[in-house]
Scaffold this motif. Structure first.
Motif, PDB file in Angstrom:
ATOM      1  N   HIS A   1       2.972   6.061  12.940  1.00  0.00           N
ATOM      2  CA  HIS A   1       3.016   4.932  12.008  1.00  0.00           C
ATOM      3  C   HIS A   1       2.911   5.401  10.547  1.00  0.00           C
ATOM      4  O   HIS A   1       2.930   4.583   9.640  1.00  0.00           O
ATOM      5  CB  HIS A   1       1.834   4.011  12.327  1.00  0.00           C
TER       6      HIS A   1
ATOM      7  N   TYR B   1       3.348   7.763   6.859  1.00  0.00           N
ATOM      8  CA  TYR B   1       4.426   7.968   5.893  1.00  0.00           C
ATOM      9  C   TYR B   1       5.293   9.190   6.222  1.00  0.00           C
ATOM     10  O   TYR B   1       6.354   9.366   5.639  1.00  0.00           O
ATOM     11  CB  TYR B   1       3.882   7.986   4.455  1.00  0.00           C
TER      12      TYR B   1
ATOM     13  N   LYS C   1       4.465   8.546  -1.369  1.00  0.00           N
ATOM     14  CA  LYS C   1       4.710   9.198  -0.077  1.00  0.00           C
ATOM     15  C   LYS C   1       5.984   8.804   0.662  1.00  0.00           C
ATOM     16  O   LYS C   1       6.262   9.338   1.721  1.00  0.00           O
ATOM     17  CB  LYS C   1       3.525   8.932   0.853  1.00  0.00           C
TER      18      LYS C   1
ATOM     19  N   HIS D   1       7.000  -1.861   5.330  1.00  0.00           N
ATOM     20  CA  HIS D   1       6.389  -1.101   6.424  1.00  0.00           C
ATOM     21  C   HIS D   1       5.281  -1.924   7.068  1.00  0.00           C
ATOM     22  O   HIS D   1       4.406  -2.433   6.362  1.00  0.00           O
ATOM     23  CB  HIS D   1       5.833   0.203   5.844  1.00  0.00           C
ATOM     24  N   SER D   2       5.343  -2.054   8.381  1.00  0.00           N
ATOM     25  CA  SER D   2       4.273  -2.678   9.156  1.00  0.00           C
ATOM     26  C   SER D   2       4.051  -4.130   8.699  1.00  0.00           C
ATOM     27  O   SER D   2       4.962  -4.940   8.813  1.00  0.00           O
ATOM     28  CB  SER D   2       3.011  -1.812   9.037  1.00  0.00           C
TER      29      SER D   2
ATOM     30  N   PHE E   1       0.320   1.558  17.092  1.00  0.00           N
ATOM     31  CA  PHE E   1       0.269   0.097  16.998  1.00  0.00           C
ATOM     32  C   PHE E   1       1.444  -0.578  17.713  1.00  0.00           C
ATOM     33  O   PHE E   1       1.540  -1.806  17.734  1.00  0.00           O
ATOM     34  CB  PHE E   1       0.244  -0.332  15.527  1.00  0.00           C
TER      35      PHE E   1
ATOM     36  N   ASN F   1       0.797   3.843  -2.476  1.00  0.00           N
ATOM     37  CA  ASN F   1       1.050   4.581  -1.226  1.00  0.00           C
ATOM     38  C   ASN F   1       2.518   4.961  -1.088  1.00  0.00           C
ATOM     39  O   ASN F   1       2.855   6.124  -0.914  1.00  0.00           O
ATOM     40  CB  ASN F   1       0.603   3.759  -0.009  1.00  0.00           C
TER      41      ASN F   1
ATOM     42  N   THR G   1      -3.889  -2.116   4.053  1.00  0.00           N
ATOM     43  CA  THR G   1      -4.730  -1.181   3.268  1.00  0.00           C
ATOM     44  C   THR G   1      -4.026  -0.589   2.052  1.00  0.00           C
ATOM     45  O   THR G   1      -4.676   0.116   1.276  1.00  0.00           O
ATOM     46  CB  THR G   1      -5.307   0.017   4.100  1.00  0.00           C
ATOM     47  N   CYS G   2      -2.746  -0.858   1.869  1.00  0.00           N
ATOM     48  CA  CYS G   2      -2.013  -0.164   0.794  1.00  0.00           C
ATOM     49  C   CYS G   2      -2.129  -0.836  -0.565  1.00  0.00           C
ATOM     50  O   CYS G   2      -2.319  -2.048  -0.670  1.00  0.00           O
ATOM     51  CB  CYS G   2      -0.527  -0.060   1.155  1.00  0.00           C
TER      52      CYS G   2
HETATM   53  N1  LIG Z   1      -6.713   2.204   7.831  1.00  0.00           N
HETATM   54  C1  LIG Z   1      -6.228   2.106   9.186  1.00  0.00           C
HETATM   55  C2  LIG Z   1      -4.793   2.444   9.269  1.00  0.00           C
HETATM   56  C3  LIG Z   1      -3.968   1.360   8.703  1.00  0.00           C
HETATM   57  C4  LIG Z   1      -2.572   1.830   8.503  1.00  0.00           C
HETATM   58  O1  LIG Z   1      -2.048   2.657   9.267  1.00  0.00           O
HETATM   59  N2  LIG Z   1      -1.978   1.323   7.480  1.00  0.00           N
HETATM   60  C5  LIG Z   1      -0.613   1.676   7.211  1.00  0.00           C
HETATM   61  C6  LIG Z   1       0.180   0.396   7.054  1.00  0.00           C
HETATM   62  S1  LIG Z   1      -0.075  -0.715   8.404  1.00  0.00           S
HETATM   63  C7  LIG Z   1      -0.535   2.481   5.936  1.00  0.00           C
HETATM   64  O2  LIG Z   1       0.513   2.530   5.331  1.00  0.00           O
HETATM   65  N3  LIG Z   1      -1.632   3.086   5.536  1.00  0.00           N
HETATM   66  C8  LIG Z   1      -1.739   3.786   4.293  1.00  0.00           C
HETATM   67  C9  LIG Z   1      -1.071   5.144   4.257  1.00  0.00           C
HETATM   68  O3  LIG Z   1      -0.719   5.704   5.299  1.00  0.00           O
HETATM   69  O4  LIG Z   1      -0.898   5.644   3.134  1.00  0.00           O
HETATM   70  C10 LIG Z   1      -7.000   3.042  10.051  1.00  0.00           C
HETATM   71  O5  LIG Z   1      -7.932   3.615   9.530  1.00  0.00           O
HETATM   72  O6  LIG Z   1      -6.678   3.150  11.228  1.00  0.00           O
END
Ligand SMILES: N[C@@H](CCC(=O)N[C@@H](CS)C(=O)NCC(=O)O)C(=O)O
Length: 299
Positions: free
Chosen positions: A276, A278, A68, A160-161, A243, A64, A59-60
């Motif tokens: 998980h 930032y 952060k 990350h991830s 996760f 991001n 999603t990044c």
């Molecule tokens: N969008 C997902 C979460 C996905 C997620 O946690 N993505 C991590 C990387 S795997 C991320 O960095 N998300 C963006 C952020 O925290 O700024 C949800 O709604 O559960």
């Protein structure tokens, strides 16, 4: 290369760039942080500033981590630049997840070269991140006889991830040629062939032939890479990461390296109470920065 925006951050500048990519056949955004040393008059002319490539997760966008993760403080402290690429090609003509989910398609390119239609046309993220982007940045920043930034040699990789996965994968695939001098990861997907996020991505981008998946799976790759010197891979993961059990499974990498040259050279630090987000990543960025600064010869 086009500058979209330039911002002061810490002692340096964050440059938001966009460019047409030959690999993805789309316009790609990338953020580059130039540390204070880049702007210092007294920085030695014959010394290039090394870079760390940070690959983001599902999603990044390049923003991001730029906003952060707080890499900028560390970049100034040690004197390295940061590169924050995007996580996939984007645009109306770029195929997306048929289910409309966030774990595949745009924002989820998994840093592989897709072989399957309709993804193969644009999802060439392995070539983009590891080959085209560094060359493009080198050509853009090191022109007119100025060669202050090193995008091609003294380079470390982290992420990350999904990006932690991409970092370890790129490090191992380029290891024989010493493509990256240092590798670390935050909450990486270490064995994509065995977990739902990875299986969905690999099926979609690489097809059903599992032999193809091994070409991009750290747990398979690492068995065939002969470690040299004192190289180590540093990994942090939070024990409150939602996760962890289903998608990350860092213990599978530790199992994979048993009786290989990497045994005791993959360090997985499971940190109590961290999730998980930032908040987790930014907490451990200073430790990763020090690790890379050491491996890049900055300390
Ligand atoms: N969008 C997902 C979460 C996905 C997620 O946690 N993505 C991590 C990387 S795997 C991320 O960095 N998300 C963006 C952020 O925290 O700024 C949800 O709604 O559960």
């Amino acid at each position: 290369m086009k500058v979209i925006k330039e911002l002061s951050a810490c002692g340096g500048r964050l440059i938001k760039l966009s460019h047409d990519s030959a690999s993805t056949k789309t316009n790609m955004n990338v953020n580059v942080y130039l540390p204070k040393q880049y702007y210092a008059q007294e920085y030695p002319r014959n010394k290039r500033i090394p870079t760390i490539v940070y690959l983001s997760g599902l999603t990044c966008t390049p923003d991001n981590a730029s906003e952060k993760a707080f890499w900028q403080f560390q970049a100034d402290k040690y004197g390295f630049a940061m590169v924050f690429p995007d996580t996939s090609p984007r645009g109306e003509s770029v195929a997306n997840d048929p289910e409309g989910s966030w774990d595949f398609g745009q924002g989820a390119g998994f840093y592989v070269n897709a072989t399957q239609q309709p993804y193969a046309q644009h999802y060439q993220m392995y070539d983009y991140v590891h080959k085209e982007l560094p060359q493009t940045l080198d050509a853009y920043f090191n022109k007119d006889g100025v060669a202050k930034l090193d995008f091609l040699d003294k380079v470390a990789i982290t992420g990350h991830s999904m990006g932690g996965y991409g970092a370890i994968c790129g490090y191992l695939k380029g290891y024989a040629g010493k493509r990256y001098k240092s590798c670390s990861a935050f909450a990486p997907i270490v064995n994509p062939s065995k977990v739902a996020w990875g299986q969905k991505a690999f099926k979609g981008y690489l097809g059903n032939e599992r032999a193809q998946w091994q070409e991009y799976d750290p747990c398979a790759l690492i068995k065939n890479v002969q470690r040299t010197g004192d190289d180590k891979i540093l990994i942090h993961v939070g024990d409150a990461d939602p996760f962890l059990e289903e998608h990350l499974k860092p213990e599978l990498l530790l199992e994979a390296v048993k009786c290989t040259s990497w045994e005791n050279h993959v360090q997985v630090k499971k940190v109590h109470g961290f999730d998980h987000s930032y908040y987790f990543v930014s907490t451990f960025v200073p430790e990763h920065a020090e690790f890379h600064a050491h491996n890049l010869g900055l300390i």
